[in-house]
Write an enzyme that holds these catalytic residues in place. Structure first.
Site, short mmCIF file in Angstrom:
data_model
loop_
_atom_site.label_atom_id
_atom_site.label_comp_id
_atom_site.label_asym_id
_atom_site.label_seq_id
_atom_site.Cartn_x
_atom_site.Cartn_y
_atom_site.Cartn_z
N CYS A 23 -18.84 27.95 135.83
CA CYS A 23 -17.49 27.74 136.33
C CYS A 23 -16.73 26.68 135.52
CB CYS A 23 -17.48 27.30 137.79
SG CYS A 23 -18.28 28.48 138.87
N GLY A 50 -16.06 30.80 132.57
CA GLY A 50 -16.20 31.78 133.64
C GLY A 50 -15.16 32.87 133.49
N ASN A 124 -18.08 23.38 140.00
CA ASN A 124 -18.88 23.78 138.84
C ASN A 124 -20.25 23.14 139.01
OD1 ASN A 124 -18.96 22.87 135.32
ND2 ASN A 124 -19.86 24.60 136.34
N GLY A 125 -21.28 23.97 139.05
CA GLY A 125 -22.63 23.43 139.18
C GLY A 125 -23.47 24.29 140.10
N TYR A 281 -23.99 24.85 123.12
CA TYR A 281 -23.30 26.13 123.22
C TYR A 281 -22.19 26.19 124.25
CZ TYR A 281 -22.54 30.99 124.63
OH TYR A 281 -21.96 32.18 124.97
#
Ligand code: SF4
Length: 494
Positions: A23, A50, A124-125, A281
């Site tokens: 996310c 995302g 996010n997570g 990345y």
């Protein structure tokens, strides 16, 4: 491969997905600005984090309106959609999800009532104590239901809807049922109970909030606009909307921004364990993480790789686009020229046309094409950032040999990925990871390459210029900095 919404995936080979961040989050508090448009462009800059769904919640001080839909940011919103989201504060979200939970219900921001208004939450997570939190939510629900029965003799209302594949809706529910004088107090009471990785951006009708778990696994940056504040998963998204970087949201910190200004609270003792894969990345190369530009870290990884795994060759090429900075670093350090050996069909991920069976058999050829004149008769060093299942690299080796390459030496700018991630990154399962069970020589053989070299763990960490004790390297080392779920199969994602 076509997705449920008809789009092709962005992966070079959909059967061999790159690790997927789950996310991107973005929030703005800026009276006098068109905040939903700022969020729109912020989400655009975070699209790589995302691509399944996107959403924005905006408040004009009286009410919050949310618009969320499946698809890319550019597909979800048009000008008139954004005009339905007026206000002076807004939060937004782009979501990646694993197959099976790619549904509208899981799109964010999620919305829920609180004793003081409404809360819209973007995450996010990945929380690792979902079961405990679920039990806490159930317990609170039962206590409330009992109170209602005692005071009104009425049957209590049914348990609130809770999506089973999304920990964000659970946090929303816990914020709704928490005790405190305001949302800040409720959050400060709840967040120490959350385990795992979370970078939250959330809001009620008046206040923008940002919070980061005490390990600071996923990034979260704070920026300043002339007339307000911005929080974003990555600094590149601050740049895009013209916000200047102020600082990172600290691990264990809750920030509240309103007419009263910016207030900072510490809800847990920080114990930094920043995700090293963001450098390898996940993050944009133009983002800065803990003072280190991601592009510089990746180029340095290429230099280290050249020192650790030298080879006689004629040309260094990259697997586009993510392997490029490390390939440039490898070329600089080794003195072997860097050249373009593969062209990416950049827009194929945006087509709505479903490939026929014949086209599907082309695999990565739909997305990558060799530059034959650059390759024919050459001894190539091919630099990539990671190997997951190995299918992409195997197909690539075959394609390069067919294009006339004399030798193919694969160099990888991260160590072998052997362990799953429980903190918000979707890898293949452990059994599917090619490095789990095979030696480097065996992997090289399986790929059909002439040689294979991975950067060492120390070499990768050195390139990030971070204190090793403040990084999470679990997917490479198996050393998890945060307790992992008892039942990993039951883990929930953002
Ligand atoms: S396990 Fe790997 S991908 Fe997950 S947070 Fe740690 S370093 Fe990042």
């Amino acid at each position: 491969m076509a997705r449920a919404d008809g789009l092709l995936t962005h992966d070079t080979d959909p059967q061999d997905k790159k690790p997927q961040d789950e996310c991107g989050v973005f929030g703005v508090w800026a009276p006098g600005e068109e905040v939903s448009k700022l969020v729109y462009f912020g989400l655009y800059a975070l699209q790589h984090r995302g691509q399944e769904s996107a959403g924005i919640a905006a408040s004009n001080g009286d009410q919050i309106i949310v618009y969320r839909e499946m698809g890319l940011v550019s597909q979800v919103f048009n000008e008139s959609d954004l005009e339905t989201l007026p206000g002076h504060l807004a939060v937004g979200h782009t979501r990646y999800s694993t197959t099976g939970s790619s549904t509208w219900e899981n799109a964010q921001p999620t919305l829920g009532p609180t004793p003081f208004g409404t809360v819209a939450l973007a995450h996010n997570g990945n929380l690792t104590n979902f079961g405990e939190l679920q039990a806490l939510a159930d317990e609170r629900h039962d206590i409330r239901a009992q109170l209602v029965r005692q005071t009104t003799q009425k049957t209590h209302r049914t348990r609130p809807y809770r999506d089973s594949s999304n920990d964000t809706s659970l946090v929303n529910e816990l914020l709704s049922s928490g005790e405190g004088e305001n949302l800040t107090e409720i959050a400060l009471e709840l967040f120490p109970k959350l385990e795992g990785a979370f970078s939250f951006v959330f809001m009620d009708e008046h206040t923008l909030y940002a919070a980061r778990d005490r390990h600071g696994v996923r990034p979260l940056a704070l920026g300043r606009l002339e007339r307000g504040w911005v929080v974003a998963s990555e600094t590149a998204a601050l740049d895009i909307v013209g916000a200047s970087f102020v600082r990172e949201v600290q691990p264990g910190e809750l920030i509240a921004i309103s007419e009263e200004g910016l207030r900072s609270y510490t809800f847990a003792e920080p114990e930094q364990a920043r995700c090293v894969f963001e450098y390898v990345y996940l993050a944009r190369p133009d983002s800065v993480l803990a003072g280190r530009t991601v592009h510089s870290a990746r180029t340095e990884m290429g230099r280290v790789l050249a020192r650790e795994h030298p080879v006689d060759a004629d040309l260094v090429i990259a697997t586009p686009e993510s392997g490029t900075p490390a390939a440039v670093g490898y070329a600089e350090e080794s003195g072997i020229p860097f050249g373009q050996g593969l062209m990416k069909n950049a827009y194929v991920g945006r087509t709505f046309i479903q490939p026929s069976q014949t086209l599907r058999q082309l695999g990565i050829r739909l997305k990558l094409n060799p530059v034959k004149d650059n390759i024919r008769g050459k001894r190539l060093v091919v630099v990539d950032d990671s190997i997951v299942r190995g299918n992409t690299q195997r197909a690539l080796v075959r394609m390069l040999r067919e294009a006339g390459a004399k030798e193919i030496h694969i160099r990888i700018s991260s160590p072998p990925v052997k362990w799953p991630c429980f903190y918000g990154i979707d890898f293949a399962t452990r059994a599917e990871l090619i490095a789990n069970g095979l030696s480097t020589d065996e992997i090289c053989q399986s790929l059909g390459a002439d040689s294979l070299g991975y950067i060492s763990l120390d070499g990768m960490i050195e390139a990030t210029r971070q204190d090793p004790s403040q990084l999470c390297t679990a997917c490479f080392s198996g050393k998890y900095p945060i307790r992992i779920p008892d039942d990993p199969a039951a883990e929930r994602t953002c």
